[in-house]
Write a protein that holds these residues in place. Structure first.
Motif, PDB file in Angstrom:
ATOM      1  N   LEU A 159       0.833  -1.203   0.000  1.00  0.00           N
ATOM      2  CA  LEU A 159       0.000   0.000   0.000  1.00  0.00           C
ATOM      3  C   LEU A 159       0.866   1.251   0.000  1.00  0.00           C
ATOM      4  CD1 LEU A 159      -2.822  -0.982   2.535  1.00  0.00           C
ATOM      5  CD2 LEU A 159      -2.996  -0.807   0.045  1.00  0.00           C
ATOM      6  N   ARG A 160       1.928   1.257   0.815  1.00  0.00           N
ATOM      7  CA  ARG A 160       2.801   2.428   0.869  1.00  0.00           C
ATOM      8  C   ARG A 160       3.562   2.596  -0.452  1.00  0.00           C
ATOM      9  NH1 ARG A 160      -0.521   3.639   4.200  1.00  0.00           N
ATOM     10  NH2 ARG A 160      -0.143   3.583   6.443  1.00  0.00           N
ATOM     11  N   ALA A 161       3.914   1.494  -1.092  1.00  0.00           N
ATOM     12  CA  ALA A 161       4.588   1.580  -2.390  1.00  0.00           C
ATOM     13  C   ALA A 161       3.669   2.168  -3.449  1.00  0.00           C
ATOM     14  CB  ALA A 161       5.072   0.196  -2.820  1.00  0.00           C
ATOM     15  N   GLN A 162       2.350   1.965  -3.262  1.00  0.00           N
ATOM     16  CA  GLN A 162       1.357   2.525  -4.171  1.00  0.00           C
ATOM     17  C   GLN A 162       0.950   3.942  -3.765  1.00  0.00           C
ATOM     18  OE1 GLN A 162      -1.789  -0.374  -3.847  1.00  0.00           O
ATOM     19  NE2 GLN A 162      -0.746  -1.877  -5.135  1.00  0.00           N
ATOM     20  N   ASN A 163       1.671   4.490  -2.774  1.00  0.00           N
ATOM     21  CA  ASN A 163       1.429   5.847  -2.279  1.00  0.00           C
ATOM     22  C   ASN A 163       0.081   6.000  -1.582  1.00  0.00           C
ATOM     23  OD1 ASN A 163       3.904   7.162  -3.191  1.00  0.00           O
ATOM     24  ND2 ASN A 163       3.104   6.810  -5.250  1.00  0.00           N
ATOM     25  N   GLU A 164      -0.452   4.889  -1.057  1.00  0.00           N
ATOM     26  CA  GLU A 164      -1.646   4.963  -0.213  1.00  0.00           C
ATOM     27  C   GLU A 164      -1.208   5.434   1.170  1.00  0.00           C
ATOM     28  OE1 GLU A 164      -4.639   4.804  -0.824  1.00  0.00           O
ATOM     29  OE2 GLU A 164      -4.960   3.650  -2.654  1.00  0.00           O
TER      30      GLU A 164
ATOM     31  N   ASN B 153      -1.440  15.081  -2.953  1.00  0.00           N
ATOM     32  CA  ASN B 153      -0.528  13.950  -3.147  1.00  0.00           C
ATOM     33  C   ASN B 153       0.621  14.354  -4.062  1.00  0.00           C
ATOM     34  OD1 ASN B 153      -1.990  11.397  -1.897  1.00  0.00           O
ATOM     35  ND2 ASN B 153      -3.556  12.644  -2.888  1.00  0.00           N
ATOM     36  N   SER B 154       1.061  15.594  -3.914  1.00  0.00           N
ATOM     37  CA  SER B 154       2.100  16.167  -4.767  1.00  0.00           C
ATOM     38  C   SER B 154       3.327  15.260  -4.869  1.00  0.00           C
ATOM     39  CB  SER B 154       2.518  17.527  -4.206  1.00  0.00           C
ATOM     40  OG  SER B 154       3.516  18.109  -5.009  1.00  0.00           O
ATOM     41  N   GLY B 155       3.746  15.002  -6.107  1.00  0.00           N
ATOM     42  CA  GLY B 155       4.912  14.171  -6.343  1.00  0.00           C
ATOM     43  C   GLY B 155       4.627  12.687  -6.384  1.00  0.00           C
TER      44      GLY B 155
ATOM     45  N   PRO C 221       2.580  18.447 -21.027  1.00  0.00           N
ATOM     46  CA  PRO C 221       2.308  19.060 -19.718  1.00  0.00           C
ATOM     47  C   PRO C 221       3.539  19.161 -18.834  1.00  0.00           C
ATOM     48  CG  PRO C 221       1.507  16.809 -19.777  1.00  0.00           C
ATOM     49  CD  PRO C 221       1.949  17.132 -21.165  1.00  0.00           C
ATOM     50  N   ARG C 222       3.580  20.245 -18.084  1.00  0.00           N
ATOM     51  CA  ARG C 222       4.682  20.483 -17.151  1.00  0.00           C
ATOM     52  C   ARG C 222       4.281  20.129 -15.724  1.00  0.00           C
ATOM     53  NH1 ARG C 222       7.606  26.398 -16.175  1.00  0.00           N
ATOM     54  NH2 ARG C 222       9.205  25.677 -14.708  1.00  0.00           N
ATOM     55  N   TRP C 223       3.074  20.530 -15.333  1.00  0.00           N
ATOM     56  CA  TRP C 223       2.654  20.380 -13.935  1.00  0.00           C
ATOM     57  C   TRP C 223       1.907  19.070 -13.693  1.00  0.00           C
ATOM     58  CZ3 TRP C 223       5.473  24.182 -12.533  1.00  0.00           C
ATOM     59  CH2 TRP C 223       5.489  25.392 -13.231  1.00  0.00           C
ATOM     60  N   ILE C 224       0.981  18.727 -14.585  1.00  0.00           N
ATOM     61  CA  ILE C 224       0.164  17.517 -14.409  1.00  0.00           C
ATOM     62  C   ILE C 224       0.678  16.479 -15.393  1.00  0.00           C
ATOM     63  CG2 ILE C 224      -2.159  16.548 -14.402  1.00  0.00           C
ATOM     64  CD1 ILE C 224      -3.189  19.395 -13.886  1.00  0.00           C
ATOM     65  N   GLN C 225       1.539  15.604 -14.911  1.00  0.00           N
ATOM     66  CA  GLN C 225       2.270  14.681 -15.769  1.00  0.00           C
ATOM     67  C   GLN C 225       1.582  13.320 -15.840  1.00  0.00           C
ATOM     68  OE1 GLN C 225       6.064  14.587 -13.827  1.00  0.00           O
ATOM     69  NE2 GLN C 225       6.622  16.674 -14.457  1.00  0.00           N
ATOM     70  N   THR C 226       1.720  12.669 -16.970  1.00  0.00           N
ATOM     71  CA  THR C 226       1.256  11.300 -17.131  1.00  0.00           C
ATOM     72  C   THR C 226       2.344  10.348 -16.649  1.00  0.00           C
ATOM     73  OG1 THR C 226      -0.101  11.871 -19.063  1.00  0.00           O
ATOM     74  CG2 THR C 226       0.494   9.552 -18.783  1.00  0.00           C
ATOM     75  N   VAL C 227       1.953   9.387 -15.819  1.00  0.00           N
ATOM     76  CA  VAL C 227       2.870   8.332 -15.387  1.00  0.00           C
ATOM     77  C   VAL C 227       2.404   7.057 -16.077  1.00  0.00           C
ATOM     78  CG1 VAL C 227       3.860   7.089 -13.432  1.00  0.00           C
ATOM     79  CG2 VAL C 227       3.171   9.483 -13.160  1.00  0.00           C
ATOM     80  N   TRP C 228       3.108   6.679 -17.109  1.00  0.00           N
ATOM     81  CA  TRP C 228       2.659   5.577 -17.961  1.00  0.00           C
ATOM     82  C   TRP C 228       2.491   4.282 -17.164  1.00  0.00           C
ATOM     83  CZ3 TRP C 228       0.614   7.340 -22.091  1.00  0.00           C
ATOM     84  CH2 TRP C 228       1.119   8.500 -22.687  1.00  0.00           C
ATOM     85  N   GLY C 229       1.353   3.630 -17.402  1.00  0.00           N
ATOM     86  CA  GLY C 229       1.051   2.389 -16.717  1.00  0.00           C
ATOM     87  C   GLY C 229       0.453   2.574 -15.338  1.00  0.00           C
ATOM     88  N   ILE C 230       0.405   3.818 -14.848  1.00  0.00           N
ATOM     89  CA  ILE C 230      -0.160   4.072 -13.510  1.00  0.00           C
ATOM     90  C   ILE C 230      -1.307   5.088 -13.581  1.00  0.00           C
ATOM     91  CG2 ILE C 230       0.325   4.885 -11.169  1.00  0.00           C
ATOM     92  CD1 ILE C 230       3.184   3.948 -11.493  1.00  0.00           C
TER      93      ILE C 230
ATOM     94  N   TYR D 210      -1.542   9.582 -13.109  1.00  0.00           N
ATOM     95  CA  TYR D 210      -1.078  10.969 -13.208  1.00  0.00           C
ATOM     96  C   TYR D 210      -0.383  11.399 -11.928  1.00  0.00           C
ATOM     97  CZ  TYR D 210      -4.296  10.953 -17.158  1.00  0.00           C
ATOM     98  OH  TYR D 210      -4.942  10.648 -18.342  1.00  0.00           O
ATOM     99  N   ARG D 211       0.439  12.460 -12.077  1.00  0.00           N
ATOM    100  CA  ARG D 211       1.182  12.992 -10.936  1.00  0.00           C
ATOM    101  C   ARG D 211       1.270  14.513 -11.065  1.00  0.00           C
ATOM    102  NH1 ARG D 211       6.591  10.433 -11.020  1.00  0.00           N
ATOM    103  NH2 ARG D 211       6.805  11.657 -12.923  1.00  0.00           N
ATOM    104  N   PHE D 212       1.077  15.207  -9.931  1.00  0.00           N
ATOM    105  CA  PHE D 212       1.248  16.653  -9.881  1.00  0.00           C
ATOM    106  C   PHE D 212       2.672  16.965  -9.446  1.00  0.00           C
ATOM    107  CE2 PHE D 212       1.010  20.639  -7.301  1.00  0.00           C
ATOM    108  CZ  PHE D 212       0.767  21.509  -8.354  1.00  0.00           C
ATOM    109  N   SER D 213       3.396  17.743 -10.252  1.00  0.00           N
ATOM    110  CA  SER D 213       4.791  18.077  -9.960  1.00  0.00           C
ATOM    111  C   SER D 213       4.959  19.591  -9.942  1.00  0.00           C
ATOM    112  CB  SER D 213       5.721  17.453 -11.011  1.00  0.00           C
ATOM    113  OG  SER D 213       5.631  16.041 -10.973  1.00  0.00           O
TER     114      SER D 213
END
Length: 235
Positions: A71-76, A173-175, A218-227, A229-232
């Motif tokens: 769960l922690r590895a999945q950022n839960e 959940n930034s980053g 995109p610069r701020w809202i990035q696609t994380v392939w296979g997962i 999205y991520r806010f950076s």
């Protein structure tokens, strides 16, 4: 936190203990969901959106410590209290190192579990309140979670309620990469009816159009392939 709105997921293979905890926690104003194992815990989290998980250390088909690590590895970041028949110091350390927020040996008095639940939730609420009150700056934009408003060069950017929910979930959940499933749970707006993965993709595109110079790159809202999205904010 209002206990009547607080959801507890209890994962334990002992049906008598599950029932005992459900009755006890329900009497104290908690909404309790029960599971005999952790085989589909991710789906249960997405569907139930628990505020805290009470997780047995030894489970059929899976280990509570490994489940917590996953769960922690999945950022839960949902708080987890581990229950175990083992109460040695080394075992407690392993449990806490896996990402658990607390550890309680069996047998235990339900009153002690209740006290630990309330302590962990208070600690979580305090940390969330600090995050919620802090405006987040990225490029010319400022997102104010307390007011649920986005500004560009001090001018408010008009967003729908669903888009604000989505941005808030990403910012909190930034980053961290968030799956579409998780975003569906975090950004759900009951007024918008049933949502699916495609709806999240469309909402992300609309949000990108509001904040990105080039939504296709995109610069701020990035696609994380296979997962997902991520806010950076520091991209």
């Amino acid at each position: 936190m209002d206990k009547q709105l607080t959801k507890i997921l209890v994962v334990d293979d002992d049906p008598a203990l599950r029932q005992l905890l459900a009755e006890y926690l329900n009497r104290h104003g908690y909404d309790t969901l029960l599971a005999p194992d952790a085989s589909d815990i991710t789906q249960r989290i997405t569907k139930f959106s628990p505020d805290l998980i009470v997780l047995d250390r030894m489970l059929p088909g899976g280990d509570g410590v490994e489940t917590c690590r996953r769960l922690r590895a999945q950022n839960e970041d949902i708080p987890v209290i581990l229950l175990t028949a083992k109460d040695e110091t080394a075992d407690r350390i392993i449990g806490l190192e896996s990402g658990a927020d607390d550890y309680l040996g069996k047998p235990f008095d339900p009153r002690e579990l209740l006290a630990r639940i309330e302590t962990v939730l208070r600690r979580k609420k305090g940390a969330s309140a600090l995050v919620k009150e802090t405006p987040v700056h990225f490029g010319p934009f400022t997102f104010d979670p307390a007011r649920r408003q986005l500004f560009k060069d001090n001018v408010q950017v008009k967003l729908t309620g669903g888009e604000i929910n989505l941005l808030e979930a990403l910012v909190k959940n930034s980053g961290k990469p968030l799956s579409r499933e998780r975003l569906l749970a975090l950004a759900r707006d009951d007024d918008e009816g049933e949502r699916n993965d495609r709806a999240i993709d469309i909402a992300i595109l609309r949000l990108r159009r509001a904040v990105e110079d080039d939504p296709k790159d995109p610069r701020w809202i990035q696609t994380v392939w296979g997962i997902g999205y991520r806010f950076s904010p520091d991209a």
